[in-house]
Design a protein around this motif. Structure first.
Motif, short mmCIF file in Angstrom:
data_model
loop_
_atom_site.label_atom_id
_atom_site.label_comp_id
_atom_site.label_asym_id
_atom_site.label_seq_id
_atom_site.Cartn_x
_atom_site.Cartn_y
_atom_site.Cartn_z
N ILE A 27 -6.78 59.98 15.70
CA ILE A 27 -6.55 61.33 15.18
C ILE A 27 -6.45 62.28 16.36
O ILE A 27 -7.31 62.26 17.25
N ASP A 28 -5.41 63.11 16.38
CA ASP A 28 -5.21 63.97 17.55
C ASP A 28 -6.40 64.89 17.76
O ASP A 28 -7.07 65.31 16.82
N THR A 55 -9.13 63.99 19.13
CA THR A 55 -10.38 63.23 19.13
C THR A 55 -10.31 62.14 20.19
O THR A 55 -9.23 61.77 20.66
N TYR A 79 -1.80 56.08 6.53
CA TYR A 79 -2.34 57.25 7.21
C TYR A 79 -1.34 58.40 7.16
O TYR A 79 -0.15 58.22 7.42
N TYR A 138 -4.09 63.61 8.11
CA TYR A 138 -5.48 63.43 8.56
C TYR A 138 -6.31 62.65 7.54
O TYR A 138 -7.52 62.83 7.43
N ARG A 139 -5.65 61.76 6.79
CA ARG A 139 -6.34 60.99 5.75
C ARG A 139 -5.87 59.54 5.77
O ARG A 139 -4.66 59.26 5.80
N SER A 191 -11.21 60.96 5.36
CA SER A 191 -10.51 62.20 5.71
C SER A 191 -11.16 62.88 6.90
O SER A 191 -12.39 63.05 6.94
N PHE A 192 -10.34 63.27 7.87
CA PHE A 192 -10.83 64.06 9.01
C PHE A 192 -10.77 65.53 8.62
O PHE A 192 -9.72 66.03 8.17
N ARG A 237 -10.05 68.55 9.51
CA ARG A 237 -9.32 69.20 10.59
C ARG A 237 -9.63 70.71 10.67
O ARG A 237 -9.83 71.26 11.76
N GLN A 242 -16.51 67.45 14.68
CA GLN A 242 -15.58 66.40 14.30
C GLN A 242 -16.25 65.52 13.23
O GLN A 242 -17.12 64.70 13.54
N LEU A 265 -15.95 63.20 9.40
CA LEU A 265 -15.15 62.38 8.48
C LEU A 265 -15.83 62.37 7.13
O LEU A 265 -17.05 62.25 7.04
N ILE A 311 -17.36 61.71 13.90
CA ILE A 311 -16.07 61.11 14.19
C ILE A 311 -16.17 59.68 14.70
O ILE A 311 -15.25 58.88 14.57
#
Length: 238
Positions: free
Chosen positions: A54-55, A57, A93, A96-97, A129-130, A132, A141, A143, A171
């Motif tokens: 995930i960008d 991170t 993906y 962000y999920r 899910s991140f 964001r 960060q 989840l 995260i």
């Protein structure tokens, strides 16, 4: 012939109705909340999708799922537990999920070769899910997971016919904890950015008929994402 056809259709109708009416939860006769633990299904093998980063991170996420090898007319095939799929893909993906039918997740720091498991328990992960927007606002960060963690209908298998629950972690998978109460079905959840809270609703089978419906009680809660211990507060908007 006609009578046989009618009889066959009747049997199928009753069978399908029985399947649709299958309860999500079976309550113990002693009214306890303990549900027998399942043993790992050794007919499946674990397989991982290629890692996801995930960008913004520093961790790679490896989705883990179950596959069964079967002999089909002399030919070896690989069968995923995910939606009856016969290919090697176990997750998707986007936004962000990560979604799928996952049995675990492993995490790897980009500067390390070490992989750490999310859990040692037998669970099914429906989505990951991140958060964001929370990260953009607070740099935390986090989840959030939709998880099946108990064989609540006691049919001997763990799947998405059982009660859906909500979990959260950092995260890297540490501090993996359950937010919903046992035997309460997750309805939905959302983030309110202005308060930095995670709101969610669950429903409790208060009349213990094995169904979640209008006769039961809905619980409203939120998690304070500013607190280090993810404090949960119940509120009553009704």
């Amino acid at each position: 012939m006609k009578n046989t056809l009618i009889l066959g259709l009747t049997i199928l109708l009753f069978a399908s109705c029985g399947k649709e009416n299958k309860p999500k939860i079976v309550h113990a006769e002693n009214n306890g909340n303990e549900i027998p633990e399942l043993k790992k299904d050794t007919t499946f093998i674990e397989i991982s999708d290629l890692p996801i980063q995930i960008d913004s991170t520093d961790y790679l996420i490896h989705p883990i799922g179950d596959f069964r090898i079967e002999d089909n007319r002399g030919k070896i095939i690989y069968k995923s537990s995910r939606y009856g799929s016969n290919n090697f893909k176990i997750s998707n993906y986007g936004g962000y999920r990560i979604t799928g039918d996952l049995s675990n997740v492993k995490f790897q720091h980009i500067d390390s070769e070490k992989l750490s498991s999310l859990t040692e328990n037998i669970i099914k992960i429906k989505s990951l899910s991140f958060l964001r927007k929370v990260f953009d606002n607070t740099k935390k960060q986090l989840l959030v997971y939709e998880v099946t963690d108990k064989d609540t209908n006691q049919d001997g298998k763990l799947d998405f016919s059982d009660v859906n629950t909500l979990y959260i972690s950092s995260i890297n998978g540490t501090d993996f904890r359950k937010l919903t109460d046992n035997n309460k079905e997750l309805i939905d959840w959302k983030i309110i950015e202005s308060k930095n809270r995670l709101y969610f609703r669950t429903i409790e089978d208060t009349n213990k008929d094995g169904e979640f419906d209008k006769k039961d009680i809905v619980h409203y809660k939120y998690v304070d994402l500013n607190s280090n211990n993810f404090k949960i507060t119940e509120y009553n908007p009704i």
